[in-house]
Design a protein around this motif. Sequence first.
Motif, PDB file in Angstrom:
ATOM      1  N   MET A   1       0.850  -1.191   0.000  1.00  0.00           N
ATOM      2  CA  MET A   1       0.000   0.000   0.000  1.00  0.00           C
ATOM      3  C   MET A   1       0.890   1.248   0.000  1.00  0.00           C
ATOM      4  N   PRO A   2       0.770   2.117  -1.027  1.00  0.00           N
ATOM      5  CA  PRO A   2       1.620   3.302  -1.094  1.00  0.00           C
ATOM      6  C   PRO A   2       1.266   4.312  -0.004  1.00  0.00           C
ATOM      7  N   ARG A   3       2.246   5.140   0.316  1.00  0.00           N
ATOM      8  CA  ARG A   3       2.005   6.190   1.315  1.00  0.00           C
ATOM      9  C   ARG A   3       0.870   7.094   0.846  1.00  0.00           C
ATOM     10  N   GLY A   4       0.019   7.486   1.785  1.00  0.00           N
ATOM     11  CA  GLY A   4      -1.085   8.372   1.437  1.00  0.00           C
ATOM     12  C   GLY A   4      -2.340   7.650   1.000  1.00  0.00           C
ATOM     13  N   ASP A   5      -2.269   6.323   0.868  1.00  0.00           N
ATOM     14  CA  ASP A   5      -3.446   5.548   0.471  1.00  0.00           C
ATOM     15  C   ASP A   5      -4.416   5.495   1.648  1.00  0.00           C
ATOM     16  N   LYS A   6      -5.643   5.906   1.425  1.00  0.00           N
ATOM     17  CA  LYS A   6      -6.616   5.990   2.517  1.00  0.00           C
ATOM     18  C   LYS A   6      -7.610   4.829   2.516  1.00  0.00           C
ATOM     19  N   SER A   7      -7.320   3.764   1.776  1.00  0.00           N
ATOM     20  CA  SER A   7      -8.288   2.674   1.643  1.00  0.00           C
ATOM     21  C   SER A   7      -8.500   1.913   2.955  1.00  0.00           C
ATOM     22  N   ALA A   8      -7.551   2.003   3.889  1.00  0.00           N
ATOM     23  CA  ALA A   8      -7.682   1.267   5.149  1.00  0.00           C
ATOM     24  C   ALA A   8      -8.535   2.009   6.179  1.00  0.00           C
ATOM     25  N   TYR A   9      -8.974   3.220   5.843  1.00  0.00           N
ATOM     26  CA  TYR A   9      -9.754   4.017   6.784  1.00  0.00           C
ATOM     27  C   TYR A   9     -11.242   3.778   6.583  1.00  0.00           C
ATOM     28  N   THR A  10     -12.003   3.789   7.678  1.00  0.00           N
ATOM     29  CA  THR A  10     -13.452   3.601   7.597  1.00  0.00           C
ATOM     30  C   THR A  10     -14.110   4.902   7.141  1.00  0.00           C
ATOM     31  N   ASP A  11     -15.377   4.801   6.765  1.00  0.00           N
ATOM     32  CA  ASP A  11     -16.122   5.998   6.356  1.00  0.00           C
ATOM     33  C   ASP A  11     -16.171   7.012   7.495  1.00  0.00           C
ATOM     34  N   LYS A  12     -16.325   6.507   8.708  1.00  0.00           N
ATOM     35  CA  LYS A  12     -16.419   7.395   9.869  1.00  0.00           C
ATOM     36  C   LYS A  12     -15.098   8.145  10.062  1.00  0.00           C
ATOM     37  N   GLN A  13     -13.966   7.455   9.882  1.00  0.00           N
ATOM     38  CA  GLN A  13     -12.675   8.120  10.021  1.00  0.00           C
ATOM     39  C   GLN A  13     -12.503   9.188   8.944  1.00  0.00           C
ATOM     40  N   GLU A  14     -12.986   8.904   7.743  1.00  0.00           N
ATOM     41  CA  GLU A  14     -12.881   9.881   6.660  1.00  0.00           C
ATOM     42  C   GLU A  14     -13.743  11.109   6.955  1.00  0.00           C
ATOM     43  N   ARG A  15     -14.960  10.872   7.481  1.00  0.00           N
ATOM     44  CA  ARG A  15     -15.822  12.008   7.846  1.00  0.00           C
ATOM     45  C   ARG A  15     -15.170  12.849   8.936  1.00  0.00           C
ATOM     46  N   LYS A  16     -14.567  12.154   9.891  1.00  0.00           N
ATOM     47  CA  LYS A  16     -13.893  12.829  10.998  1.00  0.00           C
ATOM     48  C   LYS A  16     -12.762  13.718  10.468  1.00  0.00           C
ATOM     49  N   ALA A  17     -11.949  13.180   9.560  1.00  0.00           N
ATOM     50  CA  ALA A  17     -10.840  13.937   8.971  1.00  0.00           C
ATOM     51  C   ALA A  17     -11.365  15.148   8.197  1.00  0.00           C
ATOM     52  N   ASP A  18     -12.447  14.963   7.448  1.00  0.00           N
ATOM     53  CA  ASP A  18     -13.036  16.077   6.685  1.00  0.00           C
ATOM     54  C   ASP A  18     -13.476  17.191   7.629  1.00  0.00           C
ATOM     55  N   HIS A  19     -14.117  16.795   8.715  1.00  0.00           N
ATOM     56  CA  HIS A  19     -14.630  17.770   9.679  1.00  0.00           C
ATOM     57  C   HIS A  19     -13.479  18.546  10.333  1.00  0.00           C
ATOM     58  N   ILE A  20     -12.428  17.839  10.700  1.00  0.00           N
ATOM     59  CA  ILE A  20     -11.269  18.482  11.333  1.00  0.00           C
ATOM     60  C   ILE A  20     -10.604  19.436  10.341  1.00  0.00           C
ATOM     61  N   ALA A  21     -10.424  18.976   9.102  1.00  0.00           N
ATOM     62  CA  ALA A  21      -9.792  19.812   8.070  1.00  0.00           C
ATOM     63  C   ALA A  21     -10.604  21.083   7.823  1.00  0.00           C
ATOM     64  N   GLU A  22     -11.927  20.941   7.811  1.00  0.00           N
ATOM     65  CA  GLU A  22     -12.813  22.098   7.621  1.00  0.00           C
ATOM     66  C   GLU A  22     -12.563  23.155   8.691  1.00  0.00           C
ATOM     67  N   GLY A  23     -12.441  22.676   9.926  1.00  0.00           N
ATOM     68  CA  GLY A  23     -12.196  23.589  11.038  1.00  0.00           C
ATOM     69  C   GLY A  23     -10.887  24.346  10.882  1.00  0.00           C
ATOM     70  N   TYR A  24      -9.851  23.643  10.430  1.00  0.00           N
ATOM     71  CA  TYR A  24      -8.554  24.303  10.223  1.00  0.00           C
ATOM     72  C   TYR A  24      -8.649  25.321   9.093  1.00  0.00           C
ATOM     73  N   GLU A  25      -9.349  24.968   8.010  1.00  0.00           N
ATOM     74  CA  GLU A  25      -9.476  25.885   6.876  1.00  0.00           C
ATOM     75  C   GLU A  25     -10.224  27.154   7.272  1.00  0.00           C
ATOM     76  N   LYS A  26     -11.237  26.995   8.133  1.00  0.00           N
ATOM     77  CA  LYS A  26     -11.983  28.164   8.622  1.00  0.00           C
ATOM     78  C   LYS A  26     -11.068  29.116   9.367  1.00  0.00           C
ATOM     79  N   ARG A  27     -10.034  28.552  10.006  1.00  0.00           N
ATOM     80  CA  ARG A  27      -9.095  29.380  10.774  1.00  0.00           C
ATOM     81  C   ARG A  27      -7.922  29.866   9.935  1.00  0.00           C
ATOM     82  N   GLY A  28      -7.995  29.656   8.617  1.00  0.00           N
ATOM     83  CA  GLY A  28      -6.988  30.237   7.733  1.00  0.00           C
ATOM     84  C   GLY A  28      -5.811  29.341   7.389  1.00  0.00           C
ATOM     85  N   VAL A  29      -5.843  28.069   7.745  1.00  0.00           N
ATOM     86  CA  VAL A  29      -4.768  27.139   7.392  1.00  0.00           C
ATOM     87  C   VAL A  29      -4.984  26.704   5.941  1.00  0.00           C
TER      88      VAL A  29
END
Length: 101
Positions: A1-29
């Motif tokens: 599995m190459p680095r950065g491959d997200k196939s081992a993550y569950t849907d819930k983990q992906e939603r969690k990551a999206d939500h966290i990333a959204e919060g950072y983007e709102k703060r200007g990251v």
Amino acid sequence: MPRGDKSAYTDKQERKADHIAEGYEKRGVSEKEAERRAWATVNKDDGGGKKSGSGRGKSTGHPAARKGGRKGGAAAAARPEADRSAAARKGWETRRRKAAH
């Protein structure tokens, strides 16, 4: 599995990551940095991807995304010192009175 491959993550983990990333983007990251931080947080919370054989979905019990005791006491700290002293005296009197019985 190459680095950065997200196939081992569950849907819930992906939603969690999206939500966290959204919060950072709102703060200007930047989008790329927000994504990197989000997946780092998911990895710290869950110990990596959960899609595999037996033992799948085990919880770690110590997520990084909990502020714990750091947020406590903010309301009390915002009150004037005299109010806090009065409340402390009142509590002490109550405990003293109840201990006498």
